[in-house]
Design an enzyme around this catalytic site. Structure first.
Site, PDB file in Angstrom:
ATOM      1  N   CYS A   1       0.833  -1.206   0.000  1.00  0.00           N
ATOM      2  CA  CYS A   1       0.000   0.000   0.000  1.00  0.00           C
ATOM      3  C   CYS A   1       0.867   1.256   0.000  1.00  0.00           C
ATOM      4  CB  CYS A   1      -0.928  -0.006   1.212  1.00  0.00           C
ATOM      5  SG  CYS A   1      -2.081   1.383   1.225  1.00  0.00           S
TER       6      CYS A   1
ATOM      7  N   CYS B   1       0.052   5.048   6.898  1.00  0.00           N
ATOM      8  CA  CYS B   1      -0.634   4.861   8.179  1.00  0.00           C
ATOM      9  C   CYS B   1       0.340   4.275   9.203  1.00  0.00           C
ATOM     10  CB  CYS B   1      -1.832   3.936   8.015  1.00  0.00           C
ATOM     11  SG  CYS B   1      -2.976   4.464   6.708  1.00  0.00           S
TER      12      CYS B   1
ATOM     13  N   CYS C   1      -0.013   0.494  10.326  1.00  0.00           N
ATOM     14  CA  CYS C   1      -0.294  -0.558   9.344  1.00  0.00           C
ATOM     15  C   CYS C   1       0.946  -1.266   8.806  1.00  0.00           C
ATOM     16  CB  CYS C   1      -1.092   0.023   8.179  1.00  0.00           C
ATOM     17  SG  CYS C   1      -1.639  -1.264   7.031  1.00  0.00           S
TER      18      CYS C   1
ATOM     19  N   CYS D   1     -15.861 -10.162   5.327  1.00  0.00           N
ATOM     20  CA  CYS D   1     -15.345  -8.821   5.071  1.00  0.00           C
ATOM     21  C   CYS D   1     -14.066  -8.943   4.257  1.00  0.00           C
ATOM     22  CB  CYS D   1     -15.062  -8.107   6.382  1.00  0.00           C
ATOM     23  SG  CYS D   1     -16.512  -7.941   7.441  1.00  0.00           S
TER      24      CYS D   1
ATOM     25  N   CYS E   1     -19.050  -7.575   3.150  1.00  0.00           N
ATOM     26  CA  CYS E   1     -18.507  -6.255   3.463  1.00  0.00           C
ATOM     27  C   CYS E   1     -17.186  -6.106   2.720  1.00  0.00           C
ATOM     28  CB  CYS E   1     -18.292  -6.126   4.970  1.00  0.00           C
ATOM     29  SG  CYS E   1     -17.570  -4.541   5.485  1.00  0.00           S
TER      30      CYS E   1
ATOM     31  N   CYS F   1     -19.866   0.735   7.859  1.00  0.00           N
ATOM     32  CA  CYS F   1     -19.085   0.217   8.985  1.00  0.00           C
ATOM     33  C   CYS F   1     -17.914   1.175   9.173  1.00  0.00           C
ATOM     34  CB  CYS F   1     -18.591  -1.199   8.678  1.00  0.00           C
ATOM     35  SG  CYS F   1     -17.524  -1.914   9.961  1.00  0.00           S
TER      36      CYS F   1
ATOM     37  N   ARG G   1     -18.365  -3.458  17.295  1.00  0.00           N
ATOM     38  CA  ARG G   1     -17.539  -4.618  16.981  1.00  0.00           C
ATOM     39  C   ARG G   1     -16.269  -4.633  17.830  1.00  0.00           C
ATOM     40  NH1 ARG G   1     -17.804  -7.582  12.446  1.00  0.00           N
ATOM     41  NH2 ARG G   1     -18.872  -5.967  11.256  1.00  0.00           N
TER      42      ARG G   1
END
Length: 364
Positions: free
Chosen positions: A54, A58, A61, A98, A130, A190, A262
Site C-alpha cells: 500500500c 498509516c 499498518c 469482510c 462487506c 461500517c 464490533r
C-alpha cells in the site's frame, strides 16, 4: 428503543467515559438491552484479498510499502479461492465475510471488476458481504451495491486532530466523503477506529463525536486495540489495558445506541473475562478466524467455546437489514467511468513515520 442523538459534544462524551465503572457499565448494558438482543453476537470473517504494497503511510499498518514489516504480500485472490474461504467461514459460524484490499482507493478496471464478482459470489451464498477497499466514488459505491454488497468499511481511525499524527498521505475529509458516497446507495456503513496509538482520551471522544454526528450513524463500529507490529512507526506503543477497552466499548454503546459495536483487533490480548465484560458493556460483533488481515486473532474454535460458556448465539445473516439483490454484470445499470478523483495528499511530515521509512530503506 433509545433515542439516537446526533449532537453529542466532546465534553458530554468525556463525562460518560469517566463515570465510575459500575455506573458506566449499568448505563451501557441498559441501553444495549433496549436496542439489541444481549445474547446474540454477529460473527464476521475478515479476508485479505490483496495484501501489502500500500502507498499510504498509516503509522499502525504493516501493509504500508514504505515500512519493513516482513509481511508477505499477495496479488488479488482469484474469485474461486475467495468463494472457498467464504464457504469455510460459513461452516464455522460466520454470517459475514469482510474483504480487505490494501489499496489507497478503488480504481476502475479489471481488478475492481473481479472484486464485484467476489461480492456477487458471496451474496449468493446467503452471507452478508462487506468490503474495505479505500476511498471510493459514488459511481463505484453504486456498482458495489448493485453487485449485492451489504456493508462498506471505512474507519475514521481517530479524532480529526490526532489523525494528522498518524497519517500524512490522505485527509480526514476524504474518509467522510467516502462514507457519504456509500450513503447514497443502499449499502450499510461500517466505521470506527483504533485506540492505543498514543492518542489521549479527548481524541477518543472526538472520534465518537465524528461518528455520532453522521446521520444515520454507522450500522457497525469496530473498536480496535492497536496491535503494535515491528517495523511500523507505532511498534513501541504499549498495549491498552482491558479497562480502557471496556470503557471505550461502553461509551460507544451509549453514544451509538443502535449500532453494532464490533470488538475487533487486539482480542488475543484479552482474557475471556475481559471479553465477557465488553459484551456486557455493549459489544455485539466480533471477527472470527486466526488473522485480521495480517495481525493475529483468536482461533474460531476458541471463540465458539467462549460463546458456549457465556450463552451467546451467533447472529443470523440479514437480521438487521434484508439481503440485497445481486445484479449480474451483463445487466448492470452502472458502468466504469474511469474516474480519477483528486483525493487529498496533505504530505505533512510525521517524525516517527519518517524514521520508520528510513529504517526500512536501511534494511533493504
Amino acid at each position: 428503543m433509545s433515542e439516537t442523538k446526533h449532537n453529542w459534544t466532546k465534553e458530554e462524551i468525556l463525562d460518560i467515559y469517566n463515570k465510575p465503572l459500575m455506573e458506566l457499565l449499568y448505563e451501557a448494558a441498559t441501553i444495549h438491552r433496549k436496542n439489541h438482543d444481549p445474547n446474540t453476537v454477529q460473527v464476521s470473517t475478515l479476508l485479505s484479498i490483496k495484501t501489502g504494497g500500500c502507498s499510504e503511510d498509516c503509522g499502525y499498518c504493516p501493509q504500508a510499502a514504505r515500512y519493513h514489516t516482513n509481511i508477505e504480500g499477495n496479488d488479488l485472490m482469484p474469485v474461486q479461492q475467495v468463494k472457498a474461504q467464504a464457504l469455510r467461514a460459513k461452516a464455522s459460524g460466520s454470517s459475514r465475510v469482510c474483504m480487505g484490499a490494501a489499496w489507497r482507493n478503488v480504481k476502475d478496471g479489471e481488478e475492481f471488476d473481479e472484486v464485484l464478482e467476489m461480492v456477487r459470489t458471496i451474496n449468493k451464498l446467503d452471507m452478508e458481504v462487506c468490503c474495505t477497499l479505500g476511498m471510493i466514488t459514488e459511481n463505484q459505491a453504486q456498482r458495489l451495491a448493485e453487485a449485492g454488497l451489504y456493508a462498506y468499511n471505512h474507519n475514521l481511525d481517530s479524532s480529526e486532530e490526532y489523525y494528522k499524527e498518524v497519517i500524512s498521505t490522505r485527509g480526514y475529509q476524504d474518509r467522510l466523503d467516502t462514507i457519504d458516497n456509500v450513503r447514497k446507495t443502499n449499502v450499510t456503513v461500517c466505521s470506527g477506529g483504533i485506540i492505543g496509538m498514543g492518542e489521549n482520551i479527548e481524541d477518543r471522544a472526538g472520534m465518537l463525536v465524528a461518528l455520532s454526528t453522521l446521520n444515520p450513524q454507522p450500522e457497525s463500529t469496530p473498536i480496535n486495540a492497536l496491535v503494535a507490529v515491528e517495523g511500523t512507526p507505532l511498534e513501541d506503543q504499549k498495549p491498552v489495558s482491558i479497562w480502557e477497552m471496556i470503557r471505550m466499548v461502553a461509551t460507544t454503546r451509549i453514544v451509538l445506541p443502535e449500532t453494532q459495536v464490533r470488538l475487533s483487533a487486539g482480542r488475543t490480548q484479552m482474557s475471556r473475562e475481559g471479553q465477557a465484560m465488553c459484551f456486557f458493556a455493549g459489544a455485539n460483533s466480533i471477527f472470527a478466524g486466526d488473522k485480521l488481515l495480517t495481525t493475529p486473532n483468536p482461533d474460531v474454535n476458541e471463540d465458539m467455546k467462549m460463546f458456549e460458556l457465556l450463552g451467546l448465539n451467533p447472529q443470523k445473516p440479514f437480521t438487521k437489514k434484508v439481503q440485497p439483490q445481486t445484479v449480474e454484470a451483463a445487466e448492470s445499470k452502472f458502468e466504469a467511468l474511469g474516474e480519477k478523483p483528486k483525493w487529498t495528499r496533505p504530505e505533512h511530515k510525521i517524525e516517527r513515520n519518517e524514521a520508520a521509512k528510513q529504517k526500512s530503506k536501511a534494511l533493504k
